[in-house]
Design a protein around this motif. Structure first.
Motif, PDB file in Angstrom:
ATOM      1  N   ILE A   3      55.427  42.594  68.669  1.00  0.00           N
ATOM      2  CA  ILE A   3      54.789  43.302  69.785  1.00  0.00           C
ATOM      3  C   ILE A   3      54.005  42.320  70.660  1.00  0.00           C
ATOM      4  N   ALA A   4      53.324  41.373  70.031  1.00  0.00           N
ATOM      5  CA  ALA A   4      52.563  40.370  70.791  1.00  0.00           C
ATOM      6  C   ALA A   4      53.504  39.512  71.632  1.00  0.00           C
ATOM      7  N   LEU A   5      54.638  39.133  71.068  1.00  0.00           N
ATOM      8  CA  LEU A   5      55.606  38.336  71.827  1.00  0.00           C
ATOM      9  C   LEU A   5      56.198  39.132  72.987  1.00  0.00           C
ATOM     10  N   LYS A   6      56.410  40.438  72.776  1.00  0.00           N
ATOM     11  CA  LYS A   6      56.933  41.279  73.857  1.00  0.00           C
ATOM     12  C   LYS A   6      55.922  41.413  74.992  1.00  0.00           C
ATOM     13  N   ILE A   7      54.641  41.507  74.642  1.00  0.00           N
ATOM     14  CA  ILE A   7      53.596  41.576  75.671  1.00  0.00           C
ATOM     15  C   ILE A   7      53.525  40.269  76.448  1.00  0.00           C
ATOM     16  N   VAL A   8      53.571  39.144  75.740  1.00  0.00           N
ATOM     17  CA  VAL A   8      53.556  37.830  76.405  1.00  0.00           C
ATOM     18  C   VAL A   8      54.791  37.667  77.282  1.00  0.00           C
ATOM     19  N   LEU A   9      55.948  38.124  76.804  1.00  0.00           N
ATOM     20  CA  LEU A   9      57.187  38.043  77.595  1.00  0.00           C
ATOM     21  C   LEU A   9      57.071  38.877  78.859  1.00  0.00           C
ATOM     22  N   ALA A  10      56.472  40.044  78.768  1.00  0.00           N
ATOM     23  CA  ALA A  10      56.283  40.886  79.953  1.00  0.00           C
ATOM     24  C   ALA A  10      55.363  40.209  80.967  1.00  0.00           C
ATOM     25  N   LEU A  11      54.278  39.602  80.495  1.00  0.00           N
ATOM     26  CA  LEU A  11      53.366  38.887  81.402  1.00  0.00           C
ATOM     27  C   LEU A  11      54.045  37.688  82.055  1.00  0.00           C
ATOM     28  N   VAL A  12      54.819  36.942  81.268  1.00  0.00           N
ATOM     29  CA  VAL A  12      55.528  35.776  81.810  1.00  0.00           C
ATOM     30  C   VAL A  12      56.545  36.215  82.852  1.00  0.00           C
ATOM     31  N   SER A  13      57.228  37.327  82.608  1.00  0.00           N
ATOM     32  CA  SER A  13      58.231  37.783  83.568  1.00  0.00           C
ATOM     33  C   SER A  13      57.585  38.242  84.870  1.00  0.00           C
ATOM     34  N   VAL A  14      56.411  38.863  84.789  1.00  0.00           N
ATOM     35  CA  VAL A  14      55.709  39.267  86.007  1.00  0.00           C
ATOM     36  C   VAL A  14      55.247  38.040  86.786  1.00  0.00           C
ATOM     37  N   ILE A  15      54.699  37.055  86.095  1.00  0.00           N
ATOM     38  CA  ILE A  15      54.255  35.819  86.761  1.00  0.00           C
ATOM     39  C   ILE A  15      55.443  35.096  87.378  1.00  0.00           C
ATOM     40  N   LEU A  16      56.569  35.047  86.672  1.00  0.00           N
ATOM     41  CA  LEU A  16      57.767  34.399  87.204  1.00  0.00           C
ATOM     42  C   LEU A  16      58.256  35.093  88.464  1.00  0.00           C
ATOM     43  N   THR A  17      58.300  36.413  88.435  1.00  0.00           N
ATOM     44  CA  THR A  17      58.755  37.169  89.603  1.00  0.00           C
ATOM     45  C   THR A  17      57.844  36.944  90.800  1.00  0.00           C
TER      46      THR A  17
END
Length: 76
Positions: A3-17
């Motif tokens: 779950i922590a990795l999924k949250i970090v992945l979501a944040l990284v994807s928003v920053i990337l976009t």
């Protein structure tokens, strides 16, 4: 952990976009293809400020996105 990795992945994807959308465009459409030949031939110096920072942020977040995605696939 997952779950922590999924949250970090979501944040990284928003920053990337956001970092990709904020970058200035490299082409100027049809006028860039006609008049921009000299710039492409002789090279155009990339700005050292805002665009350079966004480019680095995009590169780092893209690598993080790929690594986190692979880790999540391996875990699940």
């Amino acid at each position: 952990m997952g779950i922590a990795l999924k949250i970090v992945l979501a944040l990284v994807s928003v920053i990337l976009t956001i970092s990709i959308l904020l970058q200035s465009s490299n082409s100027a459409g049809m006028s860039g293809s006609i008049g921009g030949g000299a710039e492409q031939l002789f090279g155009k110096r990339k700005s050292q400020g805002y665009d350079a920072i966004l480019s680095k942020v995009s590169t780092v977040t893209a690598v993080l996105f790929i690594v986190l995605s692979l880790i999540l696939v391996a875990i699940e």
